[in-house]
Design a protein around this motif. Structure first.
Motif, mmCIF file in Angstrom:
data_model
loop_
_atom_site.group_PDB
_atom_site.id
_atom_site.type_symbol
_atom_site.label_atom_id
_atom_site.label_comp_id
_atom_site.label_asym_id
_atom_site.label_seq_id
_atom_site.Cartn_x
_atom_site.Cartn_y
_atom_site.Cartn_z
ATOM 1 N N CYS A 40 0.874 -1.174 0.000
ATOM 2 C CA CYS A 40 0.000 0.000 0.000
ATOM 3 C C CYS A 40 0.907 1.219 0.000
ATOM 4 C CB CYS A 40 -0.886 0.046 1.247
ATOM 5 S SG CYS A 40 -2.117 -1.265 1.298
ATOM 6 N N LEU A 65 -2.935 6.020 -1.407
ATOM 7 C CA LEU A 65 -3.727 7.055 -0.745
ATOM 8 C C LEU A 65 -2.994 8.379 -0.877
ATOM 9 C CD1 LEU A 65 -6.043 7.878 1.355
ATOM 10 C CD2 LEU A 65 -4.373 7.369 3.137
ATOM 11 N N VAL A 74 3.121 9.975 8.765
ATOM 12 C CA VAL A 74 2.061 9.562 9.684
ATOM 13 C C VAL A 74 0.916 8.875 8.928
ATOM 14 C CG1 VAL A 74 0.718 11.714 9.774
ATOM 15 C CG2 VAL A 74 0.783 10.211 11.763
ATOM 16 N N CYS A 75 0.669 9.273 7.698
ATOM 17 C CA CYS A 75 -0.375 8.583 6.930
ATOM 18 C C CYS A 75 0.062 7.153 6.621
ATOM 19 C CB CYS A 75 -0.701 9.336 5.647
ATOM 20 S SG CYS A 75 -1.691 10.804 5.949
ATOM 21 N N ALA A 77 2.031 5.461 8.384
ATOM 22 C CA ALA A 77 1.951 4.762 9.672
ATOM 23 C C ALA A 77 0.509 4.373 9.998
ATOM 24 C CB ALA A 77 2.529 5.640 10.773
ATOM 25 N N GLY A 78 -0.424 5.247 9.682
ATOM 26 C CA GLY A 78 -1.847 4.942 9.912
ATOM 27 C C GLY A 78 -2.280 3.731 9.099
ATOM 28 N N ILE A 79 -1.828 3.675 7.857
ATOM 29 C CA ILE A 79 -2.154 2.519 7.002
ATOM 30 C C ILE A 79 -1.544 1.252 7.616
ATOM 31 C CG2 ILE A 79 -1.810 1.451 4.734
ATOM 32 C CD1 ILE A 79 -1.592 4.347 3.588
ATOM 33 N N ARG A 81 -0.546 0.551 10.666
ATOM 34 C CA ARG A 81 -1.164 0.117 11.927
ATOM 35 C C ARG A 81 -2.536 -0.502 11.691
ATOM 36 N NH1 ARG A 81 0.221 2.451 17.221
ATOM 37 N NH2 ARG A 81 2.163 3.555 16.926
ATOM 38 N N ALA A 82 -3.295 0.087 10.760
ATOM 39 C CA ALA A 82 -4.634 -0.444 10.492
ATOM 40 C C ALA A 82 -4.529 -1.828 9.852
ATOM 41 C CB ALA A 82 -5.419 0.512 9.600
ATOM 42 N N LEU A 83 -3.564 -1.994 8.936
ATOM 43 C CA LEU A 83 -3.370 -3.319 8.318
ATOM 44 C C LEU A 83 -3.081 -4.352 9.408
ATOM 45 C CD1 LEU A 83 -1.134 -2.394 5.226
ATOM 46 C CD2 LEU A 83 -3.471 -3.293 5.129
ATOM 47 N N LYS A 84 -2.238 -3.961 10.357
ATOM 48 C CA LYS A 84 -1.869 -4.869 11.438
ATOM 49 C C LYS A 84 -3.104 -5.241 12.257
ATOM 50 C CE LYS A 84 0.944 -4.904 15.602
ATOM 51 N NZ LYS A 84 1.342 -3.899 16.596
ATOM 52 N N ALA A 90 0.549 -6.596 4.513
ATOM 53 C CA ALA A 90 1.059 -5.879 3.334
ATOM 54 C C ALA A 90 2.069 -4.843 3.805
ATOM 55 C CB ALA A 90 -0.090 -5.211 2.580
ATOM 56 N N THR B 70 -8.032 2.474 5.351
ATOM 57 C CA THR B 70 -7.583 1.082 5.256
ATOM 58 C C THR B 70 -8.682 0.138 5.754
ATOM 59 O OG1 THR B 70 -5.387 1.974 5.696
ATOM 60 C CG2 THR B 70 -5.582 -0.399 5.782
ATOM 61 N N LEU B 207 -7.189 6.256 -3.604
ATOM 62 C CA LEU B 207 -8.057 7.060 -2.748
ATOM 63 C C LEU B 207 -7.464 8.456 -2.646
ATOM 64 C CD1 LEU B 207 -8.978 4.634 0.188
ATOM 65 C CD2 LEU B 207 -10.308 5.251 -1.810
#
Ligand SMILES: Cc1ncc(C[n+]2csc(CCOP(=O)(O)OP(=O)(O)O)c2C)c(N)n1
Ligand code: SF4
Lengths: 293, 391
Positions: A40, A65, A74-75, A77-79, A81-84, A90, B70, B207
């Motif tokens: 991603c 994104l 930070v974006c 990182a947000g991706i 962390r959310a994947l985790k 990924a 996500t 996105l």
């Protein structure tokens, strides 16, 4: 891996709208081949976002994104962390320009590094804000013309030196920091592979010449990417878990070999060239003092 | 489960009850307790969320956008300067259809710097495309965190929500609150499953791509469409919530003793509670006054307010912030909703910067409205209790 072993599949495809000879586009192409499909990506506002695709077109075969200009780290990182949290496996990679990294994005970058976020951050360094029309950035070298450091009657070119972002990142003690240049693709590849296979915060700063902004013949992008390293304007090294290593020893040829090919330096006086040469020499002494090479 | 807790605890507990996947937040008075409670919930293993202790509110909202894009249920909280710093990022989630939930403690924005209650932090964000609900008490705070997930994640809405609570008056004041059991909330609120746009290498998509004018206007219209769809969804969700948990907040507005009212006052936030008391007092004296608690500011309850125009003879609007050069934001929008009715509409500005709005102040508002009903209007924009200013 060698460049000849790279996958033939393009994840950053032809049809993108970068200028001919764009160093940034080479960075994206090689990096995407190394990272592969299960990635991603995050792109801030920069040339890459625009040449990567204008709705409804898109040159990338991985999801990406875009949110804003100054929040790449930070974006990503947000991706990540959310994947985790969602149990999806990924990689997350951000591709930011030098402006989005050295200047406006520094705070978010430093925060993400301090938290050791599990991301790969690639800064493709074209030494100015190219997307908005060649304005100076913290990464623009001394003496260089940009539209905000114009060649005037009183002042000509940038009056201060290039900010050393990779060393700022090293001061964060993150697992991996490396510099690269599109002039040395095999060295770049090795570093990409290393970064890909590690965990935690990984930072790659890649020298990415820009014919449009630097005023040179687009056929010379790779040559300029080599010359910058040879003269010591740019140094290739890596710092892997605290172990610092120069990966390409420079010839330390005179900076004039490098700057004479580029319109952005054409106005420079002898005195200015001496100042730039002095900066290179001093920088190299500092770096070589810290490593066995 | 009844507990005596602060508004900040109620806001934080809402994150636990809705089992958020991701939190990114940065402390600011008077919201700090929210991030502290979330930290305790996470460190105690109560809340199983990825929790990013970021270095600024700009990064907090950026991280939330990315996590939500996500596919995670995402939460943050802020106030005042923090919200102002987020401003640039706030425009993104409505267009990317990301139902982030964010309690905002209404605090004055500098200058002069202060920490007390004012709505000049959230009102300037009214054009960003976020749903906005203003709460009257701590019970409503936790209930609206739950409902905001439900409303925002509804496939006809897909918008982010701000849940407002007044600085200190709610954030730091303890009240008895009836917490639903988490298992009951699980039954009420389905797990968040984004259906269309989210980042996934298995079906790559862009996105937030760079977009030419040929397409942007449609994106704007879609946000407006979502806002309009939210009106019905809000009403439905409040009803269903009422059936399940026994508390029905009545939709976008709540009417208090409005049946035969000749004049009404419109309020937001905690001032509403004081105004209820004043309405009772005036009713006891035989004066036909009523109260509208404006719950949702976005979407604005245009139809509900318009209907008042048919019934009442004067309308007062209380504002805790000013849109300089015009009037209070709630007043501006109320006048828009009441366009075509030639009744007096007055704007009352009081409690700016966090000073108390008292029974006396609200009685003053009703007295002015009763005079206005008879055609006597001293000022349309009334600054109450301002040194050197005639109200
Ligand atoms: C907050 C904010 N300020 C300014 C801009 C305008 N802007 C967009 S791209 C850009 C420069 C990008 O430069 P760089 O990061 O070096 O990438 P390049 O375009 O050179 O590849 C600027 C200044 C913006 N998008 N957002
Ligand atoms: S301006 Fe420079 S960086 Fe931007 S696309 Fe053209 S060559 Fe690449």
């Amino acid at each position: 891996m060698k460049i000849k072993d790279l996958s033939l599949e393009e994840l950053f495809t032809s049809g993108h709208t970068a200028c001919p000879g764009c160093g940034g586009a080479i960075v994206a192409r090689i990096a995407m081949k190394v990272f592969g499909k299960n990635t991603c990506a995050y792109f801030p506002a920069n040339c890459l976002l625009v040449f990567g695709g204008t709705y409804p077109y898109n040159a990338f075969k991985v999801p990406y994104l875009h949110v804003l200009f100054e929040n790449s780290a930070v974006c990503a990182a947000g991706i990540s962390r959310a994947l985790k949290k969602l149990g999806r496996d990924a990689k997350t990679v951000a591709f930011a320009g030098d402006g989005g990294t050295a200047d406006i994005g520094m705070q978010s970058l430093s925060g993400a590094a301090e938290r050791n976020e599990d991301i790969i951050y690639i800064c493709y360094d074209n030494e100015a804000y190219m997307n908005t029309g060649i304005q100076r950035s913290g990464s623009t070298p001394f003496g260089a013309w940009t539209t905000t450091t114009p060649v005037g009657k009183k002042i000509a070119g940038k009056e201060v030196f290039k900010k050393d972002v990779p060393r700022i990142m090293m001061a964060h003690d993150v697992p991996y920091v490396a510099t690269a240049s599109i002039g040395y693709p095999n060295d770049f590849l090795n570093k990409l592979e290393k970064a890909r296979d590690m965990k935690g915060f990984r930072y790659l700063h890649v020298f990415a010449p820009c014919p449009t902004g630097w005023r040179y013949d687009p056929a010379k992008t790779v040559e300029i990417g080599k010359l910058a390293v040879e003269c010591g304007m740019w140094t290739l090294y890596e710092c892997e878990n605290g172990v610092f290593r120069i990966t390409k020893k420079p010839k330390l040829s005179p900076v004039t070999d490098y700057i004479k090919l580029q319109g952005r330096f054409r106005h420079m006086t002898e005195e200015q060239v001496d100042t730039l040469q002095g900066w290179v020499t001093e920088k190299w002494e500092k770096i070589s003092g810290e490593t066995k090479g | 489960m009844k507990r005596v807790i602060t508004g900040n605890y109620a806001a934080a507990y809402g994150a636990y009850l809705t089992r958020v996947d991701f939190v990114a937040a940065y402390p600011i008075t008077p919201q700090t307790l929210i991030v502290e409670h979330i930290s305790e919930f996470v460190n105690d293993g109560l809340l199983d969320a990825e929790y990013m202790r970021v270095e600024s509110e700009h990064s907090a909202m950026s991280a939330c956008v990315a996590a939500s894009a996500t596919g995670a249920r995402t939460y943050t909280a802020t106030a005042s300067q923090g919200l102002a710093l987020m401003h640039e990022v706030l425009f993104i989630p409505p267009v990317l259809h990301l139902p982030i939930v964010m309690p905002v403690v209404n605090r004055t924005v500098a200058a002069p710097i202060g920490i007390w209650c004012e709505q000049n932090d959230t009102m300037p964000q009214r054009d960003t495309g976020w749903l906005q609900v203003y709460c009257e008490d701590n019970q409503e705070v936790v209930d609206m965190v739950i409902q905001s997930c439900m409303i925002g994640e509804h496939k006809k809405v897909l918008l982010p929500s701000m849940v407002m609570l007044d600085a200190f008056i709610l954030s730091h004041t303890v009240e008895p609150v009836d917490f639903p059991e988490i298992e009951e909330v699980d039954k009420f609120l389905p797990k968040y499953k984004p259906e269309h746009a989210y980042l996934d290498p298995k079906r790559p998509m862009v996105l937030g791509s760079f977009t030419p004018p040929e397409y942007i206007q449609e994106a704007r219209y879609q946000t407006e469409e979502s806002m309009n769809n939210a009106r019905k969804v809000i009403t439905d969700v409040t009803k269903e919530f009422g059936k399940t948990f026994g508390r029905d907040y009545g939709g976008l507005i709540e009417k208090y003793r409005c049946e035969d009212a000749e004049v009404i006052l419109i309020t937001t936030g905690t001032v509403t509670s004081t105004a209820r008391l004043v309405v009772d007092q005036y009713r006891d004296k035989g004066k036909k006054v009523g109260l509208i608690k404006l719950r949702f500011f976005r979407p604005f309850p245009l139809q509900e307010i318009k209907e008042l125009g048919e019934q009442v003879e004067a309308v007062g609007v209380y504002d805790r912030s000013m849109s300089f050069g015009t009037a209070g934001p709630t007043y501006i929008e109320t006048r828009y909703a009441l366009y075509g009715y030639s009744i007096p509409i007055l704007n009352f500005l009081a409690g700016l910067g966090g000073r108390d709005v008292t029974i006396k102040d609200i009685s003053f508002m009703f007295d002015r409205l009763l005079e206005a009903k008879k055609g006597k209007i001293k000022n349309e924009i009334v600054w109450i209790g301002t040194r050197g200013v005639e109200p």
